[in-house]
Design a protein around this motif. Structure first.
Motif, PDB file in Angstrom:
ATOM      1  N   SER A 267       0.829  -1.203   0.000  1.00  0.00           N
ATOM      2  CA  SER A 267       0.000   0.000   0.000  1.00  0.00           C
ATOM      3  C   SER A 267       0.864   1.253   0.000  1.00  0.00           C
ATOM      4  O   SER A 267       0.490   2.252  -0.595  1.00  0.00           O
ATOM      5  CB  SER A 267      -1.008  -0.023   1.152  1.00  0.00           C
TER       6      SER A 267
ATOM      7  N   ILE B 100       0.417  -0.303  -4.541  1.00  0.00           N
ATOM      8  CA  ILE B 100      -0.287  -1.490  -5.025  1.00  0.00           C
ATOM      9  C   ILE B 100      -1.383  -1.772  -4.007  1.00  0.00           C
ATOM     10  O   ILE B 100      -1.115  -1.791  -2.798  1.00  0.00           O
ATOM     11  CB  ILE B 100       0.666  -2.699  -5.127  1.00  0.00           C
ATOM     12  N   ASN B 101      -2.570  -1.989  -4.497  1.00  0.00           N
ATOM     13  CA  ASN B 101      -3.667  -2.226  -3.576  1.00  0.00           C
ATOM     14  C   ASN B 101      -3.396  -3.483  -2.752  1.00  0.00           C
ATOM     15  O   ASN B 101      -3.231  -4.564  -3.309  1.00  0.00           O
ATOM     16  CB  ASN B 101      -4.958  -2.394  -4.377  1.00  0.00           C
ATOM     17  N   PRO B 102      -3.321  -3.353  -1.431  1.00  0.00           N
ATOM     18  CA  PRO B 102      -2.958  -4.516  -0.617  1.00  0.00           C
ATOM     19  C   PRO B 102      -3.985  -5.638  -0.696  1.00  0.00           C
ATOM     20  O   PRO B 102      -3.683  -6.779  -0.360  1.00  0.00           O
ATOM     21  CB  PRO B 102      -2.861  -3.952   0.800  1.00  0.00           C
TER      22      PRO B 102
ATOM     23  N   PHE C 169       0.977   9.436   2.449  1.00  0.00           N
ATOM     24  CA  PHE C 169       0.478   8.123   2.066  1.00  0.00           C
ATOM     25  C   PHE C 169      -1.054   8.067   2.034  1.00  0.00           C
ATOM     26  O   PHE C 169      -1.627   7.008   1.808  1.00  0.00           O
ATOM     27  CB  PHE C 169       1.063   7.035   2.952  1.00  0.00           C
TER      28      PHE C 169
ATOM     29  N   TYR D 138      -3.873   4.679  -4.322  1.00  0.00           N
ATOM     30  CA  TYR D 138      -2.833   3.762  -4.774  1.00  0.00           C
ATOM     31  C   TYR D 138      -2.263   4.136  -6.132  1.00  0.00           C
ATOM     32  O   TYR D 138      -1.074   4.019  -6.376  1.00  0.00           O
ATOM     33  CB  TYR D 138      -3.372   2.327  -4.800  1.00  0.00           C
TER      34      TYR D 138
ATOM     35  N   LEU E   2       0.173   6.944  -5.761  1.00  0.00           N
ATOM     36  CA  LEU E   2       1.404   6.487  -5.118  1.00  0.00           C
ATOM     37  C   LEU E   2       2.243   5.654  -6.086  1.00  0.00           C
ATOM     38  O   LEU E   2       3.452   5.825  -6.191  1.00  0.00           O
ATOM     39  CB  LEU E   2       1.073   5.637  -3.888  1.00  0.00           C
ATOM     40  N   TYR E   3       1.565   4.771  -6.799  1.00  0.00           N
ATOM     41  CA  TYR E   3       2.270   3.918  -7.739  1.00  0.00           C
ATOM     42  C   TYR E   3       2.959   4.771  -8.791  1.00  0.00           C
ATOM     43  O   TYR E   3       4.129   4.584  -9.120  1.00  0.00           O
ATOM     44  CB  TYR E   3       1.285   2.952  -8.401  1.00  0.00           C
TER      45      TYR E   3
ATOM     46  N   TYR F 286      11.813  -0.389  -9.642  1.00  0.00           N
ATOM     47  CA  TYR F 286      10.714  -0.413  -8.669  1.00  0.00           C
ATOM     48  C   TYR F 286      10.761  -1.727  -7.900  1.00  0.00           C
ATOM     49  O   TYR F 286      10.641  -1.769  -6.681  1.00  0.00           O
ATOM     50  CB  TYR F 286       9.402  -0.268  -9.434  1.00  0.00           C
TER      51      TYR F 286
ATOM     52  N   MET G 113      11.434  -2.340  -4.035  1.00  0.00           N
ATOM     53  CA  MET G 113      10.419  -2.996  -3.221  1.00  0.00           C
ATOM     54  C   MET G 113      11.089  -4.075  -2.364  1.00  0.00           C
ATOM     55  O   MET G 113      10.825  -4.224  -1.181  1.00  0.00           O
ATOM     56  CB  MET G 113       9.348  -3.617  -4.111  1.00  0.00           C
TER      57      MET G 113
END
Lengths: 282, 333, 150, 295
Positions: free
Chosen positions: C108, C112-114, D166, D170, D173-174, D222, D226
């Motif tokens: 999140s 990316i949608n959790p 935040f 999404y 943010l992405y 990315y 991650m």
């Protein structure tokens, strides 16, 4: 040999025509050029290497394991260790592989003519020697006595078992097989249980008019050359072939150098005399 | 000598026109980071004396470059060349050291095998150099490498910055053509010489390093090196690369010799410790390359010093190398 | 690998209408996999969108597995293990719980949608529950649409 | 810093350690650089000031010599984590503690064109991690040199601005992160400088399978980052070295701190390296952990 548009990194397509298992982890692949024009014009010398690619898995460097006297195909023997070799091991007859080469220098065959030759191989290190051995045996009359010493961890780990049988049966060359002296070692009667240096100690090969060609794991090369020197061998009569991590094979990617020597361009074949002058970084 | 005299407005107007005709790369700032970027409309090109983060190398040896792509079937494979970029390219306002770096690397990329991708980009590019009459930053040391930063003979054109404006001169037909977009009259230009380089030290280390390869001093040369790739990536002369297959493409990527995985093979690591990797970096530049190609693989641009996160001063490293002495006790670990 | 990426790409272009999500399920060998088996032998129907991967324990599922599944074309991932206290290895599922709790936060935070990462407990006896979980996850992912990230 | 020099000298003279890792001055910003002192006479070079930004604990693993090391309060947490992970026993080094009232922000120093360190470090020039520092003096030091710094009221919140940032959806943010990471040059400085990144075989080297493709194309950056967030989850001590090292100014700590903030919330106020007895969250579990997200 460069591909048509000058793109040095674009390989020729070759087709796997035969695959056989040498040991549980080593396979040999026989490959034929798809483009007959390329295949017909393809020449190389024993000791040179190529860049083989499995599409999707990458490229890796292996020596050409067959002799230039046996035309029409190329062979390479590969141990399965990582991504590319794993991909290669999955291939079967009919599958396509990329090949570019030949690159590097070669064994000084002309200088060897009329001389006694002694091949000392260890493990998969027999592959580059095999190219030369085949070449020598195919033109046997040009050479004096030929001896082969080959050692591996155990009998199962011997590569080129078919050829070993041929060599055994043939009067063209002397053969001495050995396996490592590890506990519970089981082997045939004609196989010695010993490392190579003690065998050399026993044989005391005379350096006169004789050349040793050796290849194997780094530690074996070190011990063999040390033993030979002890037996009074001049360093220029010991020839070996080195392996370093390579990417391009063309002297550009900058990772196979030992000092200012580029293994891909100046090697992979070196005399022990040359190697002694290298910085200790191989 | 007569040169084309230009004002800042002339240059901006000319660049604007040029960027509409062809692809122009020039130093431009984005969020405080100056780098060579493709000129889009309205882009503000930096004309002042500032150093870009990355060198102009990236235009000729991109960080990730497709060599070809392939479609692999069960019993077939088709290789496809990457789309050809045939547009001429203008590289504006790189510095003489970066131009020199390209000339130095021409040698390795044409060593027996001519690297098609490199040569093609070199041929396609028109390079307009901004001369440095004084060091750009305090980390510049090109003078120690015998580079006269007031000239750049290999470039297609050169531009001098003075208090009264800019003076431009073409060295080649390509340069002449590129300079045509800038209006401005020919005027008598003053004599240009460099000044104010604080020091000059010996960089002829080829033999010395080789003789002292085993010197224990190597361990003390840059113990703070953390083995990241910054200095090699920003360097205008570092050209080592890796080849990887990624998603149906074979790509050539920058690689860095200071990293632990550079020469790592499954069972064998010829350079297992950081000081050996650093030694390789220094010696490739100052010993191996000169041995093979007669030129030092460094142009003293100082980017490695500017960007090093641990503040390793490459000049200090070289000065230490000047003092290398043979091992007294035999230094291998 | 090349193939996986091509499917990922063609799938991404696919129309959203009639979208059938690809879901990768990592099922623990001792509970959920057996539960899914039970659902099968009991002839309980559930969506076919899930592709099951049998793993020794939900604690064995590395976060990279999840990320790689999404990267190579999955629209959602379901990790399913034994109920708390029932883990064959005593504690694997507790570790997994923390790991995926954090991975969901990372998703999140990085956009990316959790909800694309789901986790469930399902025992060997819960065939019906398994069918219901799959239906629920499939519906959730269907609502989210095709995954276009990474 | 006379005391530091004397102590270092003594340690080397008495052969208690082979090397003293500290700071020496440098003509370039931030006007110090790491120093590896092996001879007592070289100890004069040692300094400690507000330009001593480097986290030297990074050098400890695999050093192969017995070191004494200058460690600031915030960095000592990293040693605790390494100890918890059985990577670095406490007795393998001597800890020289210092009082630190804040370190300079190297970037601001460069941008401001300073040619020396400021006499008095203003809040404007200070690294942001120092503004909320709650550990000015090295705890657990074997030798403490200089004066202890009196604790100062934090001027900012540790997690300030994160919740707002935040709160974006999404997609935004992405988009933000792919954009930011597209400028990453994969120099791996963030990894190599990190005191907690000690894996001999980083997962980015692993090629079978190739978890993390190496080229800067596509979304590979990315993906790499991650994975790094994942590596840092519950371990990051917020020393700020990754951000300082990054040549293209990627705000990595925004992500690391966000995860740290979440972990602090989830796992009973856990903060990496604060308490030797409290295990890192991913090495531990609690039967009562939240299970809200589980179906």
């Amino acid at each position: 040999m460069t591909a048509e548009n000058g793109n040095l990194y674009k390989p020729h397509i070759v087709t796997v025509t035969e695959v056989w298992e040498e040991t549980p982890t080593i396979k040999t692949f026989r490959m034929v050029f798809d483009d007959p024009k390329v295949g017909d014009n393809f020449t190389f010398k024993a000791g040179q290497f190529g860049e083989y690619s499995v599409f999707g898995e990458g490229e890796a460097t292996f020596c050409i394991a067959n002799s230039p006297t046996r035309k029409g195909y190329i062979e390479c023997s590969v141990k399965e260790v990582a991504r590319m070799t794993h991909g290669l091991h999955l291939l079967d007859v009919g599958d396509k592989v990329g090949f570019r080469g030949p690159y590097g220098n070669w064994f000084p065959l002309e200088e060897m003519k009329g001389k006694k030759l002694m091949f000392i191989g260890g493990g998969i290190g027999l592959a580059p020697l095999r190219s030369l051995i085949q070449n020598v045996l195919d033109t046997r009359k040009d050479f004096d006595q030929v001896d082969i010493i080959y050692a591996a961890r155990c009998e199962e780990e011997f590569v080129y078992k078919r050829e070993i049988e041929e060599w055994k049966a043939s009067s063209d060359c002397g053969l001495c097989l050995a396996v490592d002296p590890i506990p519970d070692q089981v082997c045939g009667d004609d196989v010695r249980v010993s490392f190579i240096p003690p065998i050399l100690e026993e044989m005391k090969p005379n350096p006169k008019n004789r050349i040793v060609i050796t290849c194997g794991p780094p530690i074996m090369i070190k011990l063999v050359t040390a033993k030979l020197e002890e037996l009074g061998w001049p360093a220029e009569q010991i020839i070996t072939t080195l392996e370093m991590k390579m990417k391009c094979g063309l002297g550009k990617c900058g990772r196979c150098n030992i000092g200012s020597t580029y293994v891909c361009k100046d090697g992979p074949v070196f005399t022990y005399e040359q190697i002694r002058s290298f910085p200790q970084e191989y | 000598m007569k040169m084309q005299k230009l004002s800042e407005d002339d240059i901006r107007a000319g660049l604007d026109k040029l960027s509409r005709e062809t692809v122009v790369y020039a130093p431009m700032e984005q969020e405080g980071r100056l780098d060579f970027r493709k000129m889009e409309k309205g882009g503000e090109v930096e004309l002042g004396a500032r150093k870009t983060i990355m060198s102009a190398k990236k235009l000729f040896l991109p960080q990730a470059e497709e060599l070809f792509s392939f479609k692999a079937g069960k019993h077939s494979v088709e290789m496809i060349d990457p789309p050809k970029d045939e547009e001429p390219l203008v590289l504006f306002a790189c510095r003489p050291c970066e131009m020199r770096a390209l000339e130095i690397m021409d040698k390795v990329f044409n060593w027996d095998y001519a690297d098609f991708q490199w040569n093609e980009r070199r041929a396609r590019a028109t390079i307009i150099v901004f001369a440095c009459l004084e060091p750009l930053t305090e980390t510049c040391f090109c003078n120690s490498l015998g580079i006269d930063s007031s000239r750049s003979d290999g470039a297609d054109a050169i531009i001098y910055t003075t208090a009264e404006g800019f003076f431009a001169r073409a060295h080649s037909e390509k340069g002449k053509k590129a300079l045509k977009v800038f209006v401005g009259k020919d005027e008598e230009a003053p004599e240009f010489t460099t000044r104010d380089f604080p020091e000059k030290f010996n960089t002829d280390l080829q033999e010395k390093m080789m003789e002292n390869f085993e010197s224990p001093t190597w361990k003390e040369i840059a113990p703070a090196c953390i083995g990241c790739g910054i200095c090699t990536f920003v360097c205008p002369t570092c050209h080592c690369f890796d080849i990887q297959d990624e998603g149906g493409r074979r790509v050539r990527l920058w690689d860095y010799c200071t990293g632990a995985d550079f020469t790592l093979m499954l069972a064998h690591q010829p350079r297992p410790t950081q000081y050996r990797r650093y030694r390789q970096k220094v010696m490739h530049k100052y010993s191996y390359y000169p041995t093979r190609f007669g030129e030092i693989l460094c142009t003293g641009c100082g980017r490695c010093i500017d960007q090093c996160p641990q503040n390793i001063d490459f000049r200090e490293v070289l000065k230490k190398c000047n003092r290398l002495a043979p091992a007294e006790t035999g230094g291998e670990e | 690998m090349a193939d996986a990426e091509t499917t990922a790409k063609t799938k991404k272009k696919a129309d959203r209408t009639g979208f059938e999500p690809h879901i990768i399920g990592f099922l623990c060998n001792w509970c959920t996999y057996a539960g899914a088996d039970l659902a099968g032998t009991s002839r309980i129907g559930y969506p076919t969108n899930i592709k099951a991967v049998r793993v020794p324990c939900s604690g064995r599922v590395d976060a990279m597995y999840v990320i790689n599944a999404l990267k190579n074309g999955a629209d959602g991932v379901l990790v399913s293990g034994c109920h708390p206290g029932d883990c064959h290895y005593n504690q694997g599922n507790y570790y997994a719980r923390r790991r995926f709790m954090i991975l969901r936060e990372i998703f999140s935070a990085m956009g990316i949608n959790p909800e694309r990462l789901q986790m469930s407990w399902c025992s060997a006896a819960e065939g019906a529950k398994w069918a219901q979980i799959v239906a629920q996850v499939t519906e959730k992912i269907r609502e989210l649409g095709p995954f276009e990230g990474i | 810093m006379e005391q530091l020099i004397q102590e270092a000298k003594k340690l080397l003279e008495e052969n208690k350690v082979d090397v003293v890792i500290g700071y020496r001055s440098s003509p370039l910003p931030p006007f110090t650089r790491p120093a590896f002192i092996r001879r007592p006479e070289d100890c004069e070079q040692l300094v400690f000031n507000c330009g001593s930004v480097y986290n030297l604990t990074r050098y400890l693993i695999g050093l192969g010599e017995k070191p004494a090391i200058v460690v600031k309060g915030c960095e000592q947490r990293g040693l605790v984590v390494l100890e918890q992970e059985n990577m670095l026993p406490r007795d393998s080094y001597l800890l020289i503690g210092v009082g630190c009232s804040g370190q300079v922000d190297e970037r601001k120093l460069r941008e401001g064109g300073f040619d020396r360190l400021p006499e008095q470090l203003s809040d404007e020039l200070m690294a942001d991690k120092c503004l909320y520092c709650d550990q000015h003096n090295t705890p657990d030091a074997d030798i403490f040199v200089g004066d202890e710094v009196e604790s100062v009221e934090p001027r900012t919140e540790r997690y300030a601005g994160l919740d707002e940032f935040f709160a974006q959806d999404y997609e935004e943010l992405y988009h933000h992160w792919t954009e930011v990471f597209s400028r990453c040059i994969r120099c791996y400085a963030c990894r190599n400088i990190c005191p907690l990144c000690y894996c001999e075989q980083c997962i980015s080297y692993v090629n079978m399978p190739q978890w993390l493709p190496r080229s800067v194309a596509d979304n590979n950056n990315y993906l790499f980052h991650m994975r790094r967030v994942l590596c840092m989850a519950g371990r990051c001590i917020d020393c700020g070295e990754c951000e300082r090292a990054c040549p293209v100014d990627i705000p990595l700590r925004t992500l690391y701190k966000r995860i740290a903030q979440k972990i602090e919330g989830f796992f009973y106020g856990y903060r990496a390296g604060n308490n030797r007895e409290q295990l890192p969250p991913l090495q531990d579990f609690n039967k009562d952990d939240s299970a809200d997200f589980i179906l």
